[in-house]
Design an enzyme around this catalytic site. Structure first.
Site, short mmCIF file in Angstrom:
data_model
loop_
_atom_site.label_atom_id
_atom_site.label_comp_id
_atom_site.label_asym_id
_atom_site.label_seq_id
_atom_site.Cartn_x
_atom_site.Cartn_y
_atom_site.Cartn_z
N ASP A 1 0.85 -1.19 0.00
CA ASP A 1 0.00 0.00 0.00
C ASP A 1 0.89 1.24 0.00
O ASP A 1 2.12 1.15 0.09
CB ASP A 1 -0.94 0.00 1.21
CG ASP A 1 -2.24 0.72 0.93
OD1 ASP A 1 -2.25 1.66 0.10
OD2 ASP A 1 -3.27 0.37 1.53
N HIS B 1 -13.27 -1.39 -7.54
CA HIS B 1 -14.29 -0.36 -7.75
C HIS B 1 -13.68 1.03 -7.94
O HIS B 1 -14.37 1.94 -8.38
CB HIS B 1 -15.33 -0.35 -6.63
CG HIS B 1 -14.80 -0.02 -5.27
ND1 HIS B 1 -15.03 -0.80 -4.16
CD2 HIS B 1 -14.04 1.02 -4.82
CE1 HIS B 1 -14.48 -0.26 -3.11
NE2 HIS B 1 -13.86 0.84 -3.49
#
Length: 333
Positions: free
Chosen positions: A192, A239
């Site tokens: 991340d 998404h």
């Protein structure tokens, strides 16, 4: 024939529903719930402690009492049992961070008509450039939500034969932690943004997982993804991307997986005609407000994306999760 017959009262309650939302957000933002969790207080005591006028404060406290988040005994206000469970920062089920994140999103939602007219975002995504408080609320909010689901998910998915998990965009590492707790042989890597690292390290320390889970900083949209894993977990990642971005990301994930590696994709999944469930349909609008191409996807669309990226044996796991959340699994050819 309409499946639901709206009446004026219901429609107006829907239209004005944000009043209650704003009252909840204000209570969290002003720190009223932690103050009242410590002990019941009068308006005067809270006003002095918070340095705010009594006029607006008493109105807010009375509204929160009407919403059954507080109780009023003569002139003292106290938390209800359920509010203490979810709005006291000392509670393991605290949801204040995600509520604060929702508050950050509200200004964008008020401009939804502009986003629909333009077809593009009208607010910035929460990223390494975001305000520190916004970023903290987002990441810790994701942790709060993850803690509600991750134990159930980890218990339902058999990873007994897997050795190395990649938690792509894993934030504070909630799912990596629970997968490792469930599978003693498993190690994991969280990949991340660098700004996420302090939150992940705090969480890993809290769960005593620092020796089994490491953090690799990077941006998965542009940087190479750490290789050598035999299972990859993508939770609410796709998404944020359009179709082409999803395929590129899935192809990069496939390259990081060993042959026969397992991919697990968790998303808010729409039904085939995209008109439900409600939460994924509304969440798609949230992606319109904050991303150039992001959206919710249906199960057939996700299956098509996985096929295009070269994955096989695609199936939806039989898990009943809230808000239209579903998990698809696939295997690298």
């Amino acid at each position: 024939m309409d499946s639901f017959d709206w009446d004026p009262a219901e429609l107006l309650n829907l239209s004005g529903g944000y009043w209650s939302t704003c009252a909840l957000h204000a209570g969290v933002s002003l720190g009223l719930f932690p103050a009242l969790a410590a002990q019941p207080r009068t308006v005067a005591e809270l006003a002095e402690e918070k340095g705010i006028p009594e006029r607006g404060l008493v109105m807010l406290l009375d509204a929160l009492t009407a919403m059954q988040l507080l109780e009023k005994n003569v002139e003292r206000y106290a938390m209800t049992t359920s509010a203490t469970r979810y709005l006291d920062p000392a509670s393991p089920e605290y949801l204040g961070h995600i509520i604060a994140h929702h508050h950050h999103l509200m200004s964008g939602w008020a401009r939804l008509d502009e986003a629909v007219r333009s077809g593009g975002p009208i607010r910035d995504r929460v990223s390494h450039d975001a305000d520190e408080e916004q970023r903290e609320n987002f990441l810790l909010g994701m942790f709060d939500l993850g803690m509600l689901l991750a134990p159930r998910v980890a218990a339902a998915i058999d990873l007994s034969g897997r050795q190395q998990l990649l938690d792509l965009g894993g934030g504070p590492g909630t799912y990596a932690i629970h997968f490792c707790r469930r599978n003693p042989q498993l190690r994991a890597t969280i990949f991340d943004l660098p700004t996420t690292r302090p939150f992940a390290e705090q969480t890993l320390t809290r769960f005593d997982m620092g020796s089994r889970i490491d953090f690799v900083p990077g941006d998965f949209t542009v940087d190479p993804i750490p290789a050598g894993c035999d299972v990859a977990w993508l939770s609410h990642i796709l998404h944020g991307e359009g179709r082409r971005g999803c395929v590129r990301l899935l192809q990069k994930t496939a390259a990081a997986l060993e042959p026969g590696g397992l991919l697990l994709v968790q998303e808010f999944i729409l039904q085939a005609d995209r008109t439900g469930p409600l939460f994924p349909a509304l969440f798609s609008l949230n992606m319109l407000l904050g991303t150039p191409e992001g959206q919710s996807y249906s199960e057939p669309e996700l299956t098509e994306l996985l096929n295009e990226a070269g994955f096989r044996q695609i199936e939806r796991r039989p898990l009943e999760l809230p808000n239209g959340v579903g998990i698809l699994s696939a295997v690298k050819s």
